[in-house]
Motif scaffolding. Structure first.
Motif, PDB file in Angstrom:
ATOM      1  N   ARG A  41       0.851  -1.183   0.000  1.00  0.00           N
ATOM      2  CA  ARG A  41       0.000   0.000   0.000  1.00  0.00           C
ATOM      3  C   ARG A  41       0.888   1.235   0.000  1.00  0.00           C
ATOM      4  O   ARG A  41       1.675   1.449   0.930  1.00  0.00           O
ATOM      5  CB  ARG A  41      -0.924  -0.018   1.216  1.00  0.00           C
ATOM      6  CG  ARG A  41      -2.130   0.916   1.058  1.00  0.00           C
ATOM      7  CD  ARG A  41      -3.262   0.514   1.987  1.00  0.00           C
ATOM      8  NE  ARG A  41      -2.864   0.595   3.395  1.00  0.00           N
ATOM      9  CZ  ARG A  41      -3.582   0.108   4.401  1.00  0.00           C
ATOM     10  NH1 ARG A  41      -4.722  -0.529   4.133  1.00  0.00           N
ATOM     11  NH2 ARG A  41      -3.180   0.232   5.645  1.00  0.00           N
ATOM     12  N   ALA A  42       0.750   2.045  -1.056  1.00  0.00           N
ATOM     13  CA  ALA A  42       1.670   3.168  -1.253  1.00  0.00           C
ATOM     14  C   ALA A  42       1.591   4.194  -0.127  1.00  0.00           C
ATOM     15  O   ALA A  42       2.554   4.907   0.140  1.00  0.00           O
ATOM     16  CB  ALA A  42       1.404   3.840  -2.599  1.00  0.00           C
ATOM     17  N   GLY A  43       0.448   4.274   0.527  1.00  0.00           N
ATOM     18  CA  GLY A  43       0.291   5.266   1.571  1.00  0.00           C
ATOM     19  C   GLY A  43       1.068   4.964   2.837  1.00  0.00           C
ATOM     20  O   GLY A  43       1.639   5.870   3.463  1.00  0.00           O
ATOM     21  N   ASP A  44       1.120   3.675   3.232  1.00  0.00           N
ATOM     22  CA  ASP A  44       1.762   3.344   4.507  1.00  0.00           C
ATOM     23  C   ASP A  44       2.676   2.130   4.460  1.00  0.00           C
ATOM     24  O   ASP A  44       3.239   1.730   5.476  1.00  0.00           O
ATOM     25  CB  ASP A  44       0.688   3.120   5.586  1.00  0.00           C
ATOM     26  CG  ASP A  44      -0.301   2.009   5.220  1.00  0.00           C
ATOM     27  OD1 ASP A  44      -0.034   1.253   4.259  1.00  0.00           O
ATOM     28  OD2 ASP A  44      -1.345   1.910   5.897  1.00  0.00           O
ATOM     29  N   GLY A  45       2.843   1.511   3.282  1.00  0.00           N
ATOM     30  CA  GLY A  45       3.768   0.388   3.158  1.00  0.00           C
ATOM     31  C   GLY A  45       3.220  -0.950   3.607  1.00  0.00           C
ATOM     32  O   GLY A  45       3.969  -1.938   3.673  1.00  0.00           O
ATOM     33  N   GLN A  46       1.926  -1.038   3.908  1.00  0.00           N
ATOM     34  CA  GLN A  46       1.353  -2.309   4.349  1.00  0.00           C
ATOM     35  C   GLN A  46       1.422  -3.344   3.235  1.00  0.00           C
ATOM     36  O   GLN A  46       1.081  -3.075   2.086  1.00  0.00           O
ATOM     37  CB  GLN A  46      -0.095  -2.120   4.781  1.00  0.00           C
ATOM     38  CG  GLN A  46      -0.748  -3.400   5.286  1.00  0.00           C
ATOM     39  CD  GLN A  46      -2.147  -3.165   5.808  1.00  0.00           C
ATOM     40  OE1 GLN A  46      -2.484  -2.064   6.253  1.00  0.00           O
ATOM     41  NE2 GLN A  46      -2.984  -4.184   5.762  1.00  0.00           N
ATOM     42  N   LEU A  47       1.863  -4.565   3.580  1.00  0.00           N
ATOM     43  CA  LEU A  47       2.067  -5.630   2.604  1.00  0.00           C
ATOM     44  C   LEU A  47       0.944  -6.652   2.638  1.00  0.00           C
ATOM     45  O   LEU A  47       0.340  -6.915   3.683  1.00  0.00           O
ATOM     46  CB  LEU A  47       3.387  -6.355   2.875  1.00  0.00           C
ATOM     47  CG  LEU A  47       4.685  -5.616   2.530  1.00  0.00           C
ATOM     48  CD1 LEU A  47       5.878  -6.394   3.050  1.00  0.00           C
ATOM     49  CD2 LEU A  47       4.801  -5.391   1.029  1.00  0.00           C
ATOM     50  N   HIS A  48       0.694  -7.233   1.454  1.00  0.00           N
ATOM     51  CA  HIS A  48      -0.268  -8.335   1.341  1.00  0.00           C
ATOM     52  C   HIS A  48       0.273  -9.327   0.316  1.00  0.00           C
ATOM     53  O   HIS A  48       0.602  -8.938  -0.807  1.00  0.00           O
ATOM     54  CB  HIS A  48      -1.638  -7.826   0.908  1.00  0.00           C
ATOM     55  CG  HIS A  48      -2.644  -8.913   0.693  1.00  0.00           C
ATOM     56  ND1 HIS A  48      -3.101  -9.724   1.709  1.00  0.00           N
ATOM     57  CD2 HIS A  48      -3.271  -9.331  -0.432  1.00  0.00           C
ATOM     58  CE1 HIS A  48      -3.975 -10.584   1.234  1.00  0.00           C
ATOM     59  NE2 HIS A  48      -4.099 -10.373  -0.073  1.00  0.00           N
ATOM     60  N   ARG A  49       0.389 -10.578   0.687  1.00  0.00           N
ATOM     61  CA  ARG A  49       0.911 -11.602  -0.223  1.00  0.00           C
ATOM     62  C   ARG A  49      -0.209 -12.143  -1.103  1.00  0.00           C
ATOM     63  O   ARG A  49      -1.278 -12.516  -0.622  1.00  0.00           O
ATOM     64  CB  ARG A  49       1.546 -12.734   0.591  1.00  0.00           C
ATOM     65  CG  ARG A  49       2.157 -13.836  -0.259  1.00  0.00           C
ATOM     66  CD  ARG A  49       2.960 -14.784   0.613  1.00  0.00           C
ATOM     67  NE  ARG A  49       3.404 -15.969  -0.131  1.00  0.00           N
ATOM     68  CZ  ARG A  49       4.209 -16.900   0.373  1.00  0.00           C
ATOM     69  NH1 ARG A  49       4.654 -16.786   1.628  1.00  0.00           N
ATOM     70  NH2 ARG A  49       4.571 -17.942  -0.362  1.00  0.00           N
ATOM     71  N   LEU A  50       0.051 -12.203  -2.423  1.00  0.00           N
ATOM     72  CA  LEU A  50      -0.957 -12.662  -3.372  1.00  0.00           C
ATOM     73  C   LEU A  50      -0.777 -14.107  -3.797  1.00  0.00           C
ATOM     74  O   LEU A  50      -1.763 -14.821  -3.995  1.00  0.00           O
ATOM     75  CB  LEU A  50      -0.954 -11.767  -4.622  1.00  0.00           C
ATOM     76  CG  LEU A  50      -1.280 -10.285  -4.432  1.00  0.00           C
ATOM     77  CD1 LEU A  50      -1.361  -9.589  -5.782  1.00  0.00           C
ATOM     78  CD2 LEU A  50      -2.579 -10.102  -3.669  1.00  0.00           C
ATOM     79  N   THR A  51       0.464 -14.564  -4.004  1.00  0.00           N
ATOM     80  CA  THR A  51       0.695 -15.924  -4.499  1.00  0.00           C
ATOM     81  C   THR A  51       1.353 -16.783  -3.425  1.00  0.00           C
ATOM     82  O   THR A  51       2.120 -16.293  -2.600  1.00  0.00           O
ATOM     83  CB  THR A  51       1.584 -15.920  -5.752  1.00  0.00           C
ATOM     84  OG1 THR A  51       2.859 -15.352  -5.435  1.00  0.00           O
ATOM     85  CG2 THR A  51       0.944 -15.117  -6.882  1.00  0.00           C
ATOM     86  N   THR A  52       1.017 -18.050  -3.449  1.00  0.00           N
ATOM     87  CA  THR A  52       1.633 -19.032  -2.552  1.00  0.00           C
ATOM     88  C   THR A  52       1.881 -20.281  -3.375  1.00  0.00           C
ATOM     89  O   THR A  52       0.976 -21.076  -3.619  1.00  0.00           O
ATOM     90  CB  THR A  52       0.716 -19.356  -1.356  1.00  0.00           C
ATOM     91  OG1 THR A  52       0.416 -18.134  -0.658  1.00  0.00           O
ATOM     92  CG2 THR A  52       1.395 -20.321  -0.400  1.00  0.00           C
TER      93      THR A  52
END
Length: 452
Positions: A298-309
């Protein structure tokens, strides 16, 4: 500084090549450089199929006689000719116009344009006529443009721009875009820019240039490795992967090279960023959890989310124009191929079958096609896959490396990198593979990204 071995696959050949450039965007003119506008406007596998890509609208025949110089200064006359050539080349590149040959204009009895003889201009095949004039005021260049419809015998567009002399090319590009808009209802691309990577000494730096290769400007100077630039949707910022501090991080600069944000990442590999159409998320590949997977930040705060496993390597994400899907490269089926998944990471399905070792997908702004690189005997070439009919067309055909295709914002052209002359350089071509143009010369340049 240690660059991880896995970078060799991500992007496909991005570490093999790199040349200078610089520019401005139509969305982001600075207050001191913005020219004043005083005018008014009157599926599944399929057999490989070769086909014409792009809209088949008739081109508008337009005459562009030499621009008049508002003064006796020889330098002004030279400037008027140079700006005339910029506008002519812009309109020719757009693909919407057929430029009436200059020799035909010798048949016009009064070419001074003080009085428009519509019949004569129409007689040499010009359905439209663009008359330009360039003059100087103190510390200001003035460019005027008038466009006439020779069939209806009337002026359809009149524009006057003022700006600083060193921005004369930018003003000319703006006039070109106005002409395109007048005749097509579509925004022109003459004021867009291309970011790319170029070799500087032992480092790799980010550069920006106008869409036609002019006004090249270096925007990083850290002497390290900087890779895979990608534009924000508004054209004001560039995100890229950098080793400037020894470890990989995602860095966001404005187009002038000023630091906006930096997101240090864990893991050896963080690469191939791609901005979502709404500007909120940046998809990228990372080995932070061990295997190379695709994440969003997330460009606003750097929060990460993984899409592939997946046990395979997943990389090179590219958003669909509506932000609902992401194309990416994966070797989960053996050799790397192009896949598509939902923007949340689900429903991954394979797109390419009848070509080998595919990488660097790029989704068309219209959402109907995906361009990508694929291995062929003797090198790599660029292909385009039609998402509705499933047809596939090979755009480049050579025994060299042609890679990293990126669409123009109107979907009518592609920028790409190629070593067809020995070193890697940045090129553009029409969406059907025709009209290849070389933009950079000398050094090694790769990984182009076209601003919106």
């Amino acid at each position: 500084m240690r660059v991880p071995r896995t970078l060799a696959i991500l992007p496909l050949l991005a570490l093999l090549a790199l040349a200078p450039a610089r520019g401005l965007s139509r969305q982001e003119p600075a207050p001191t450089t913005k020219p004043q506008d005083e005018g008014r406007q009157a599926g599944q596998p399929s057999d490989l199929t070769i086909r014409i890509v792009g809209a088949a609208r008739p081109k508008v025949p337009i005459a562009i006689p030499p621009f008049a110089a508002g003064g006796d200064d020889s330098r002004l006359a030279e400037g008027a000719k140079a700006l005339h050539d910029v506008v002519r080349d812009d309109l020719d590149f757009s693909g919407y116009f057929a430029i009436v040959p200059e020799d035909y204009q010798k048949l016009i009895h009064d070419a001074s344009l003080t009085r428009i003889n519509y019949k004569e201009w129409l007689g040499i095949g010009a359905e439209a006529l663009l008359a330009g004039r360039v003059s100087l005021e103190p510390s200001t260049v003035v460019i005027e443009g008038r466009v006439y419809d020779t069939s209806d015998k009337k002026m359809v567009l009149g524009k006057r721009y003022r700006g600083e002399p060193d921005l004369d090319r930018l003003i000319a590009h703006r006039l070109s875009d106005e002409v395109v808009l007048q005749f097509t209802g579509q925004q022109g691309i003459a004021m867009t820019r291309i970011a790319y990577v170029s070799q500087v000494g032992k480092g790799k730096e980010i550069f920006v240039m106008d869409y036609d290769g002019a006004r090249a400007k270096r925007v990083t100077g850290n002497g390290s490795i900087n890779l895979s630039p990608a534009w924000s949707p508004d054209g004001k910022e560039i995100v890229f992967m950098s080793y400037r501090n020894g470890d990989p991080e995602l860095v966001i600069l404005n187009s002038a090279g000023e630091l906006r944000k930096a997101f240090p990442q864990s893991g050896e590999l963080n690469s191939a960023p791609s901005w979502s159409p709404d500007g909120r998320l940046i998809a990228f590949a990372s080995s932070r959890d061990g295997n190379t997977e695709i994440y969003t930040l997330r460009a606003g705060d750097g929060q990460l989310h993984r899409l592939t496993t997946n046990d395979a390597i997943d990389t090179s994400p590219s958003w669909s124009p509506d932000g609902q899907q992401i194309a990416f490269t994966s070797d989960r089926s053996g050799a790397p191929q192009i896949f598509i998944m939902d923007a949340q990471g689900g429903d991954a399905r394979r797109l390419t079958y009848d070509v080998s070792y595919c990488d660097a997908p790029s989704w068309s702004p219209l959402g109907d096609r995906i361009a990508f690189t694929a291995r062929v005997p003797g090198g790599f070439d660029i292909y385009v896959k039609d998402l509705k009919g499933g047809q596939q067309v090979q755009l480049t055909q050579s025994t060299n490396i042609n890679e990293w295709p990126r669409w123009s914002p109107d979907g009518r052209h592609l920028a790409f990198a190629s070593n067809r002359t020995g070193n890697f350089d940045i090129y553009t071509m029409d969406a059907d593979g025709s009209h290849v143009r070389r933009l950079t010369r000398g050094g090694n340049s790769f990984s182009p990204a076209w601003s919106r």
